[in-house]
Design a protein around this motif. Sequence first.
Motif, mmCIF file in Angstrom:
data_model
loop_
_atom_site.group_PDB
_atom_site.id
_atom_site.type_symbol
_atom_site.label_atom_id
_atom_site.label_comp_id
_atom_site.label_asym_id
_atom_site.label_seq_id
_atom_site.Cartn_x
_atom_site.Cartn_y
_atom_site.Cartn_z
ATOM 1 N N ALA A 13 -13.540 -37.277 -18.959
ATOM 2 C CA ALA A 13 -14.823 -37.482 -18.278
ATOM 3 C C ALA A 13 -14.715 -37.143 -16.794
ATOM 4 C CB ALA A 13 -15.279 -38.924 -18.465
ATOM 5 N N ALA A 14 -13.573 -37.483 -16.164
ATOM 6 C CA ALA A 14 -13.396 -37.193 -14.741
ATOM 7 C C ALA A 14 -13.375 -35.696 -14.483
ATOM 8 C CB ALA A 14 -12.101 -37.832 -14.250
ATOM 9 N N VAL B 236 -10.838 -27.102 -9.633
ATOM 10 C CA VAL B 236 -10.388 -28.408 -10.120
ATOM 11 C C VAL B 236 -8.977 -28.268 -10.678
ATOM 12 C CG1 VAL B 236 -10.798 -30.300 -11.744
ATOM 13 C CG2 VAL B 236 -12.747 -29.144 -10.660
ATOM 14 N N SER B 237 -8.084 -29.127 -10.190
ATOM 15 C CA SER B 237 -6.686 -29.132 -10.631
ATOM 16 C C SER B 237 -6.385 -30.440 -11.348
ATOM 17 C CB SER B 237 -5.758 -28.992 -9.425
ATOM 18 O OG SER B 237 -4.396 -29.082 -9.805
ATOM 19 N N MET C 290 -8.946 -33.010 -2.149
ATOM 20 C CA MET C 290 -8.829 -34.465 -2.230
ATOM 21 C C MET C 290 -8.255 -34.846 -3.582
ATOM 22 S SD MET C 290 -11.627 -37.544 -1.783
ATOM 23 C CE MET C 290 -11.803 -38.129 -3.480
ATOM 24 N N GLU C 291 -7.288 -35.755 -3.579
ATOM 25 C CA GLU C 291 -6.765 -36.299 -4.820
ATOM 26 C C GLU C 291 -7.675 -37.412 -5.321
ATOM 27 O OE1 GLU C 291 -1.948 -35.582 -4.390
ATOM 28 O OE2 GLU C 291 -2.771 -37.587 -4.046
ATOM 29 N N ALA C 292 -7.768 -37.525 -6.645
ATOM 30 C CA ALA C 292 -8.570 -38.583 -7.258
ATOM 31 C C ALA C 292 -7.922 -38.991 -8.566
ATOM 32 C CB ALA C 292 -10.002 -38.099 -7.501
ATOM 33 N N ASN C 293 -8.143 -40.228 -8.960
ATOM 34 C CA ASN C 293 -7.726 -40.686 -10.273
ATOM 35 C C ASN C 293 -8.953 -40.975 -11.123
ATOM 36 O OD1 ASN C 293 -4.983 -40.427 -9.930
ATOM 37 N ND2 ASN C 293 -4.591 -42.606 -9.607
ATOM 38 N N ASP D 194 -21.063 -36.412 -3.295
ATOM 39 C CA ASP D 194 -21.017 -36.714 -1.863
ATOM 40 C C ASP D 194 -19.818 -36.064 -1.169
ATOM 41 O OD1 ASP D 194 -23.309 -38.170 -2.158
ATOM 42 O OD2 ASP D 194 -22.342 -40.138 -2.098
ATOM 43 N N ILE D 195 -18.638 -36.109 -1.769
ATOM 44 C CA ILE D 195 -17.484 -35.498 -1.098
ATOM 45 C C ILE D 195 -17.635 -33.985 -1.049
ATOM 46 C CG2 ILE D 195 -15.898 -37.396 -1.611
ATOM 47 C CD1 ILE D 195 -14.667 -35.658 -3.832
ATOM 48 N N TRP D 196 -18.270 -33.414 -2.068
ATOM 49 C CA TRP D 196 -18.544 -31.973 -2.042
ATOM 50 C C TRP D 196 -19.484 -31.642 -0.889
ATOM 51 C CZ3 TRP D 196 -23.048 -29.056 -2.835
ATOM 52 C CH2 TRP D 196 -22.836 -27.678 -3.027
ATOM 53 N N ALA D 197 -20.512 -32.457 -0.698
ATOM 54 C CA ALA D 197 -21.468 -32.216 0.393
ATOM 55 C C ALA D 197 -20.820 -32.393 1.754
ATOM 56 C CB ALA D 197 -22.662 -33.166 0.255
ATOM 57 N N LEU D 198 -19.764 -33.207 1.844
ATOM 58 C CA LEU D 198 -19.105 -33.488 3.122
ATOM 59 C C LEU D 198 -17.956 -32.519 3.417
ATOM 60 C CD1 LEU D 198 -19.132 -37.374 2.956
ATOM 61 C CD2 LEU D 198 -20.236 -35.984 4.728
ATOM 62 N N GLY D 199 -17.736 -31.524 2.559
ATOM 63 C CA GLY D 199 -16.783 -30.465 2.905
ATOM 64 C C GLY D 199 -15.554 -30.350 2.034
ATOM 65 N N VAL D 200 -15.325 -31.297 1.106
ATOM 66 C CA VAL D 200 -14.217 -31.136 0.177
ATOM 67 C C VAL D 200 -14.568 -30.016 -0.794
ATOM 68 C CG1 VAL D 200 -12.831 -32.253 -1.629
ATOM 69 C CG2 VAL D 200 -13.592 -33.585 0.361
ATOM 70 N N ASN D 201 -13.657 -29.069 -1.014
ATOM 71 C CA ASN D 201 -13.966 -27.953 -1.919
ATOM 72 C C ASN D 201 -12.928 -27.755 -3.021
ATOM 73 O OD1 ASN D 201 -11.888 -26.735 -0.414
ATOM 74 N ND2 ASN D 201 -13.339 -25.611 0.885
ATOM 75 N N ARG D 202 -11.979 -28.704 -3.100
ATOM 76 C CA ARG D 202 -10.976 -28.647 -4.169
ATOM 77 C C ARG D 202 -10.639 -30.072 -4.559
ATOM 78 N NH1 ARG D 202 -5.275 -28.494 -4.698
ATOM 79 N NH2 ARG D 202 -4.606 -27.164 -6.443
ATOM 80 N N LEU D 203 -10.627 -30.353 -5.860
ATOM 81 C CA LEU D 203 -10.350 -31.702 -6.336
ATOM 82 C C LEU D 203 -9.121 -31.673 -7.236
ATOM 83 C CD1 LEU D 203 -11.764 -34.381 -5.808
ATOM 84 C CD2 LEU D 203 -13.070 -34.063 -7.906
ATOM 85 N N SER D 204 -8.172 -32.549 -6.963
ATOM 86 C CA SER D 204 -6.941 -32.644 -7.752
ATOM 87 C C SER D 204 -6.924 -34.003 -8.447
ATOM 88 C CB SER D 204 -5.711 -32.497 -6.849
ATOM 89 O OG SER D 204 -4.519 -32.621 -7.596
ATOM 90 N N ILE D 205 -6.936 -33.993 -9.778
ATOM 91 C CA ILE D 205 -7.087 -35.228 -10.551
ATOM 92 C C ILE D 205 -5.760 -35.601 -11.199
ATOM 93 C CG2 ILE D 205 -8.359 -36.351 -12.422
ATOM 94 C CD1 ILE D 205 -10.631 -34.374 -11.931
ATOM 95 N N GLY D 206 -5.329 -36.843 -10.956
ATOM 96 C CA GLY D 206 -4.084 -37.334 -11.523
ATOM 97 C C GLY D 206 -4.268 -37.766 -12.963
ATOM 98 N N VAL D 207 -4.066 -36.847 -13.888
ATOM 99 C CA VAL D 207 -4.272 -37.121 -15.314
ATOM 100 C C VAL D 207 -2.963 -37.587 -15.953
ATOM 101 C CG1 VAL D 207 -4.781 -36.032 -17.542
ATOM 102 C CG2 VAL D 207 -6.240 -35.563 -15.560
ATOM 103 N N GLN D 208 -1.882 -36.832 -15.762
ATOM 104 C CA GLN D 208 -0.533 -37.060 -16.304
ATOM 105 C C GLN D 208 -0.433 -36.801 -17.808
ATOM 106 O OE1 GLN D 208 0.984 -36.944 -13.783
ATOM 107 N NE2 GLN D 208 -0.250 -38.029 -12.288
ATOM 108 N N SER D 209 -1.415 -37.254 -18.601
ATOM 109 C CA SER D 209 -1.394 -37.005 -20.047
ATOM 110 C C SER D 209 -2.784 -37.264 -20.612
ATOM 111 C CB SER D 209 -0.375 -37.919 -20.729
ATOM 112 O OG SER D 209 -0.427 -37.774 -22.143
#
Length: 382
Positions: free
Chosen positions: A148-149, A160-161, A99-102, A113-128
């Motif tokens: 912090a994210a 985590v990406s 799942m992508e997140a900002n 909650d998303i981890w408990a619901l089956g998401v196992n990889r998180l991609s965070i839009g940091v950019q800088s």
Amino acid sequence: MPYDPYKALYLHIPFCVKRCGYCDFATAATERDSPAIDEYVESLVLQLRRASKEGELGQIETVYLGGGTPSHIGMGRLSMLLYALSTAMHLEPEVECTMEANPESLTAPMVRDIWALGVNRLSIGVQSFDDEVLRILGRAHDAEAARAAVRMAQERFLNVSVDLMGGIPGQSLASFEASVREAVALGVTHVSVYPLAIEPHTPFDRAVMRGEMPEPDDDVEAACMEAASRILEEAGFIRYEVASYARPGFASRHNTAYWTGVPYLGLGRSAATMTQNAERRMRVQDGQVVDDLNARQMAAEDLMLGMRRANGVSDAQVTAAAAVIDGADAGSPGGEVRSVAEAFAELSALGLVEHAGGRWRPTERGWLCGNELYGRLLDLAP
């Protein structure tokens, strides 16, 4: 001839808190409490159920919730969507679910909650991780929120990406290098690095046209990409694709699917679907066919996609492609290239590819001059 089963699923969430100046994705700045988001998520749930009933999800190996900003729609809607996903297909632990997140919309309860619901990889839009650069980009978060994210995500997620961007007007090479080093220091397992592209009809495009912003400098962008390669590889990351680096075992399986000709299903507004069999490859977006390739064009595209990846293509793949592509009408329209073997010999002479260990691989120059490398391979079957 029947089509091959889908192996990857993409769910598009086209909503953000604001649109960045460089963005040309199919997204819109939308208030979180907007009924439009509720209607969209309900539609996506119905699409999932239909796809499940029609047997389209039975062999899915990777899922990607992208956008837009999936984290922007809030946990209530994400719960509905992820629950529907888990009932529509076998969302087992071996299925990579990204799942992508900002940073501005990711919260500690959402991570749990998303981890408990089956998401196992998180991609965070940091950019800088540079506040001034984030301001130039028009991002909704600052550097501390990005840090912090990442830390919040690591409370539950091993995988985590982060995304980083280089070549931004006003961004120094030192600033870009510091952001790459900070990603390493934070302990992420995957980094995607992109040069800024000025896309038509975006605010950045208009600013360039008005002379208010300089166009990105190709040499600066190349220096950023080379710096990222050096810093990340020294830190133990493996560059497995032109823009992607991962610690061993953490390469994105979903992204890899796109570069290896794996059929994928896209659900949601402007999501692309790719279907194929041995004779035909089609990409469909919003009900319109945007690509329709024959067997020769498929073989050329697969060679091109292979050159986006660090391990390139094997001699056996090249031989198989040549058997399909080569013929009386093979080659580019001007007749410069008459066979697959000649194409690779020419690319090697140009320093864009190299041959070793039974494989053709892109060189660093090949990646930096990607348009030339990829274009010459696609020209094998125009």
